[in-house]
Design a protein around this motif. Structure first.
Motif: not given
Length: 849
Positions: A211-212, A229-231, A235-236, A244-245
């Protein structure tokens, strides 16, 4: 593209012209028509139809009467949005008007001004810099455009299946059907009615996707997320955060767009997509149009369809009928071919038949055929039996590869994309470092139907090449190049593209480097990349390495994925156990393989896979009677799964023939079922091998040899020879037949020919050494010892050596005995087999035989 240049700078423009396909660029000195009025040709024909206007700006440009007329007309076209400008500055002449300049030149600067606001190179640009700039603007021209097949009936049927009530549609749809039948086109046609300005966000996923990982791809592709932004997202967000998806998909919907998840392949597409997609679908809310489409060759399973019925519908796209395909073929011929009259009705019908109802394949055939000077050569593109789509595709791909025999740039590009796909055009160029413009290379591959342009800047191999590339155009030196290219690319600095502020596919570019690193054996990555490596990447790279027979690195990565099984759902866990078991078996980690089999055997859903893996383990341990029983059990458990059965019948026949007293009647029965299941090179080879061994090993058989064994063998061999993908396979049979008759020179000559046809298959070399060691001739056996010692020391064989060490050691020991050399030399040849005692077992077995 239209090149506007002063006659005094023509050599510079001609050098830039060489970088692109000749039919892409109008440059009067290269492509102008003799005898034509130059300005009529330029002003009335070439400039109005140009999509890119390239100005080669220098102090010579404003004083050229022709250039002035061209730039004034181009400025008008630009204001209408009809042309994209590119300015390559050949010297330091200013690009804006300055006081003191000749007033007569002012109109040129006025025309240049709006164009200069768009793009301009630095002053004193080299040809290479100019080509790079032009390429970045011209890349969208690679988009393959062609007539679309209107399928209004299907669109209406899809709309009806999605309808919940008068104003509400289901949020998700699973669209199945063969690659090339127009699934994505159908989805686009539906959404064109629902959201005319909406765009499809297309992302490829497979059984290893988590998923992430999908969330990061969505954020990059749909919202232009940069590295920072991707980092932050990495991390979050938890690895398995499906909510989130779903939230990201809702945001795509709110932006007026929709998401397409395309079922891609690691090696094959028959494996189910992960079950967490069901949770994503169930979290979406119904609305006035769908939000998520999943495109797959596999239909949604009944269990999952019931689970998701409140939010997802399933729709199957059928292949097209012969009449529809023929009519559409005429449209394509008229579009692609500048001389469509050379196509007879019979030609059109034959091509339409060869495509076997697959629209995408038909487009590829016609597009390629339209570029062939002699239409007679189209015969070579199609299989002898046009009613078999698989054979037609094989013949077409072989023909396309043949066009690239002398094009090293194209070969390297295909080889790199085979492992690192999809890939950004900038990264392809960095990894391949072609001797010509990468656009020229990609243009040729696109025209041959071997590569697809997925979206701006992103390319991938066409699905036509699934499981076909490794048997074509692969030479040892190219394989060695690919390993080095992957390693160098993974270690290269990650430079962001600067074409625009967003939408630069940064996560795709990150993953390309991660995959290249894992496949090349790099243990560590820079921190900016290493943080993005997940169990999904270990899983995917491990499977690719396993199928490349690089079992040692495959075992290392799959063990990491196996240790992280908890992050995956059921279907993916089964696949991890399956591949980890296969690699553990080949690395002689038998206890780990048995643990995987025990776990799979405990679940009724995975019992069929457990049975196959148990058989594979027995076969690898040379326990052929138990292997045969286990393979027969696997057949009974997989009876309704034809694709799996293909993979079972082949080793089953092989084990029967490897037995001390083969049951040839059983082997023949299974080989015939195998051929009936699918006529492949493997199935036809299996049947030919059965008859060959039955003919010459009659003393080992309890079964009476058929009176017509000679004709049975000849017919089976003839079927194999006529298969369009036969390659080296018939020569392997010739060599084996010569070995049975004692014709040593003929056997080796046939194996040499097989190796020339398929140089990447190391097992052909291994079989040749076995023959050299087995004939009892001391000279040949001594040569086999020398060649094996040399092969053992070659760095290019290091990755695959563990895959063959047992069989090669047996050959080495036999060659030592046949040539009168001390058998103790085997200790230095296979030190890794001493600790386990396997070397002693091999020596004893060879002496006994």
């Amino acid at each position: 593209m239209f090149y506007s240049v002063s006659g005094k700078d023509i050599e510079f423009a001609e050098s830039a012209w060489e970088a692109f396909p000749s039919d892409w660029v109008y440059l009067y000195s290269k492509t102008g028509r003799l005898g034509a009025n130059m300005w009529d040709e330029i002003g009335l024909q070439e400039l109005p139809k140009a999509r890119v206007f390239v100005v080669f700006w220098s102090r010579n440009y404003p004083s050229s009467v022709g250039c002035v007329r061209e730039i004034e007309q181009a400025a008008s076209l630009y204001r209408l949005g009809l042309v994209k400008p590119v300015i390559a500055r050949l010297d330091d002449y200013p690009i804006s008007w300055r006081d003191g300049m000749d007033e007569a030149l002012k109109p040129v600067f006025e025309a240049l001004r709006p164009l200069a606001d768009y793009r301009a190179s630095e002053a004193n640009a080299s040809v290479q810099k100019a080509v790079s700039l032009i390429s970045s603007v011209a890349e969208p021209l690679l988009q393959s455009d062609h007539p679309r097949m209107q399928r209004d009936t299907l669109v209406r049927a899809l709309r009806k299946s999605l309808q919940r009530d008068r104003f509400t549609l289901q949020p998700a749809c699973w669209v199945s059907g063969f690659n090339g039948v127009g699934r994505e086109g159908l989805v686009s046609d539906l959404n064109r009615n629902l959201t005319p300005n909406g765009a499809a966000i297309v992302i490829e996923i497979n059984e290893a996707t988590l998923p992430r990982q999908l969330l990061l791809r969505i954020e990059s592709e749909a919202f232009g997320a940069n590295l920072e932004t991707l980092q932050a997202i990495l991390q979050g967000t938890a690895e398995g955060d499906t909510a989130a998806v779903a939230t990201a998909i809702e945001r795509i919907y709110q932006a007026g767009n929709y998401l397409i998840l395309r079922h891609g392949r690691i090696i094959q597409e028959e494996v189910e997509l992960p079950e967490w997609l069901d949770d994503v679908s169930l979290a979406l809310s119904p609305a006035t149009r769908p939000k998520l489409f999943v495109l797959s060759q596999q239909p949604l399973s009944g269990t999952r369809l019931i689970k998701c019925s409140e939010k997802m519908v399933a729709f199957r796209v059928p292949t097209m009928g012969e009449e529809e395909m023929t009519n559409f073929c005429y449209e394509l011929v008229g579009y692609f071919d500048t001389n469509p009259s050379r196509w007879s009705d019979e030609d059109v019908k034959r091509v339409a038949l060869a495509a076997n109802g697959t629209v995408g394949f038909l487009v590829g055939i016609v597009r390629s055929a339209a570029r062939i000077d002699s239409f007679d050569n189209v015969e070579a593109m199609l299989a002898q039996r046009g009613d078999r789509m698989a054979e037609s595709i094989t013949a077409f791909v072989r023909w396309a590869f043949a066009q690239l025999r002398d094009d090293l740039n194209a070969q390297k590009t295909l080889l790199f994309l085979n492992d690192v796909t999809p890939c950004h055009i900038v990264d392809i160029e960095k990894a391949v470092t072609p001797s010509v413009s990468i656009i020229r290379v990609l243009s040729r591959l696109l025209n041959l139907g071997l590569v697809e342009r997925e979206t701006d800047d992103i390319y991938r191999l066409t699905p036509l090449l699934a499981s076909r590339l490794n048997r074509q155009l692969i030479r040892p030196e190219l394989v060695q190049w690919a390993a080095g290219a992957q390693k160098a690319f993974a270690a290269s600095p990650f430079e962001m593209t600067t074409v625009s502020d967003e939408g630069n596919h940064e996560y795709i570019r990150l993953e390309a480097r991660v995959n290249a690193a894992l496949l090349s054996g790099v243990d560590s990555l820079p921190n900016s990349l290493g943080a993005f490596v997940s169990a999904a990447h270990w899983f995917q790279a491990g499977i690719r390495l396993y199928h490349a027979r690089k079992w040692q690195p495959a075992y290392r990565l799959l063990k990491k994925a196996h240790d992280s099984r908890a992050e995956f759902r059921d279907a993916s866990k089964v696949e991890i156990d399956r591949y980890f078991c296969l690699t553990a078996t080949r690395m002689r980690k038998y206890s780990e393989a048995e643990a995987c089999i025990t776990r799979l055997e405990a679940d009724h859903r995975s019992k069929p896979i457990a049975a196959f893996l148990a058989a594979d383990l027995h076969e690898y341990q040379r326990n052929f009677p138990e292997a045969i029983k286990a393979y027969e059990r696997a057949i009974s458990l997989n009876r309704d799964k034809n694709r799996r059965l293909e993979y079972i019948y082949r080793p089953l026949v092989r084990c029967i023939l490897a037995s001390w007293k083969p049951d040839f009647e059983k082997a023949e029965r299974y080989a015939k079922i195998y051929v009936g299941l699918k006529r492949t090179v493997f199935s036809l080879s299996a049947l030919a091998n059965v008859y060959l061994e039955w003919k010459f090993r009659r003393d080992k058989s309890n079964d009476p040899v058929p009176d017509n064994i000679d004709s049975l063998f000849e017919n089976a061999l003839g079927d194999l020879e006529r298969h369009p993908g036969a390659d080296a396979a018939p020569f392997e049979i010739y060599a084996k037949e010569a070995e049975f008759t004692g014709d040593f020179p003929a056997a080796i000559e046939s194996m040499d020919q097989a190796i020339r046809l398929d140089p990447e298959r190391f097992q052909l070399k291994a079989e040749r050494w076995r023959m050299m060691a087995s004939f009892g001739e001391s000279v040949a056996a001594a040569q086999a010892v020398r060649e094996l010692d040399e092969a053992r020391g070659q760095p290019s064989n290091e990755a695959i050596w563990p895959s063959y060490v047992n069989a090669l050691t047996e050959t080495y020991v036999r060659a030592l005995l046949s040539s009168g050399q001390p058998v103790a030399l085997a200790n230095g040849f296979a030190p890794e087999l001493q600790a386990s005692g396997e070397l002693g077992q091999i020596i004893a077995r060879v002496r006994r035989n």
